[in-house]
Design an enzyme around this catalytic site. Sequence first.
Site, mmCIF file in Angstrom:
data_model
loop_
_atom_site.group_PDB
_atom_site.id
_atom_site.type_symbol
_atom_site.label_atom_id
_atom_site.label_comp_id
_atom_site.label_asym_id
_atom_site.label_seq_id
_atom_site.Cartn_x
_atom_site.Cartn_y
_atom_site.Cartn_z
ATOM 1 N N SER A 160 44.317 46.753 -17.890
ATOM 2 C CA SER A 160 43.134 46.198 -18.548
ATOM 3 C C SER A 160 43.064 44.683 -18.349
ATOM 4 O O SER A 160 42.962 44.218 -17.215
ATOM 5 C CB SER A 160 43.154 46.576 -20.033
ATOM 6 O OG SER A 160 41.935 46.281 -20.655
ATOM 7 N N ASP A 179 43.315 50.435 -14.731
ATOM 8 C CA ASP A 179 42.037 50.393 -15.453
ATOM 9 C C ASP A 179 41.598 48.952 -15.703
ATOM 10 O O ASP A 179 41.497 48.483 -16.848
ATOM 11 C CB ASP A 179 42.126 51.162 -16.769
ATOM 12 C CG ASP A 179 40.833 51.932 -17.048
ATOM 13 O OD1 ASP A 179 39.947 51.975 -16.170
ATOM 14 O OD2 ASP A 179 40.718 52.492 -18.152
ATOM 15 N N HIS A 188 40.882 55.033 -21.377
ATOM 16 C CA HIS A 188 41.412 53.698 -21.093
ATOM 17 C C HIS A 188 42.864 53.533 -21.532
ATOM 18 O O HIS A 188 43.659 52.904 -20.829
ATOM 19 C CB HIS A 188 40.536 52.654 -21.781
ATOM 20 C CG HIS A 188 40.907 51.241 -21.462
ATOM 21 N ND1 HIS A 188 41.021 50.775 -20.159
ATOM 22 C CD2 HIS A 188 41.200 50.176 -22.265
ATOM 23 C CE1 HIS A 188 41.363 49.483 -20.180
ATOM 24 N NE2 HIS A 188 41.475 49.110 -21.439
#
Length: 405
Positions: free
Chosen positions: A249, A272, A333
């Site tokens: 992330s 991600d 996620h």
Amino acid sequence: MASAAATTGWRKTGMFKGIGLPVPSGQHQVGCVDVMPLCKGDDSGLLFRLFYPTEATPGSGYHFSPWLPDRLYAKGYMLFKNYSSLVAGFLGTLTNVFCGGQCMPALYGAPVKTSTPLPVIMFSHGVAGMRTTYSAVCCDLASHGYLVAAVEHRDQSAGYCYSKRKKDGSQQFVDHWIPYERPPVSVNEQHMLRARQLTIRRKEILLGLDFIHQLDGSGEFENLLQSNFDFKQFKGKLDLVHTAMMGHSFGSATTVTALADDKRFRVGVALDAYLIPVEDRIEDKVEQPLLFINSWTFQWPENITKIKRYISNDVQTENYPIRQLITLREAGHMDQSDVVFIAPGSRRPPELTTVHAVTMKLCVSFLNRHLWKDSTYPVKDLDESDTDSSGIVYHGTNVETESKE
């Protein structure tokens, strides 16, 4: 403490019973230790958890490490969910009761196995994470023979973190806790906050890599954490030619920035990725192989457009690309973190163990192909002409963008 027999059992079942994390897939048992080196350019010490291979076994005097290093981290996870401080404190206490006694599949303080030099992976956590939030990923990489340095960032993007500071008029260091900073309501102000935080993360990663080189060189440094661990075990035992940068992330934004800034990083892996805070045109400075592994449900057009800029800069090497974008069908996620393995009710198809196993296979395959230049390593999941047995690997993205760049 688990016995050697118990260890064999959870390796066979595929799940570590201490907390429900997947068992590392590599051949090595895993050790870990925390370190807060006093680095040049930072007077409060950087904080890492180091994951590495070990020959120690459960029952040999070493215990599996707690997943929560301190109860305040439980409160930090709750604050991220926008609970008030009072409610977060209460829920954090409950989380600590649930997770405080839970362990990860890594023996704390176990001796380092260095029959061959250990290649290095620097790991950057996402928003609200910290140094143990991705223990399943870090343990798995260490089981394949890597030293993984999981940084706990002090940019106030971590759920909670801490440093050591000297008391006024004293040389004594005391703990200084740094809470999570909730982002502003305005989207533009949110982006400005993350951009400022990314500047701090960049500094920490580069200082951290300098420390890893120092660890391999002299093995001597000032450690602000009390520890009986002999860090000189790493002296001359690290393979600094083969160094990778990795993150999830917001940690992926840290990853591409580090690749642009420091060519000591030979390969990057972005889980991600959230790249909105990354300045435009930085992709022109990223020359290294780079793998994106996205989830099916998190991405959106603006973010994918930025990711595609890195893919469009691809070059062919020995008949395969050095930049790839893969999306895992139906994955969420947080499925590449530990949180989904411990949060009740978070499981959904596909099984989280499958998402983790495929993610790790892709990572290890990519590292072997591009970091080690090993074209013989089995990497069918990276080849578009092949399909994986799980059926969740999708080459490219499921998100449509207006631009085809």
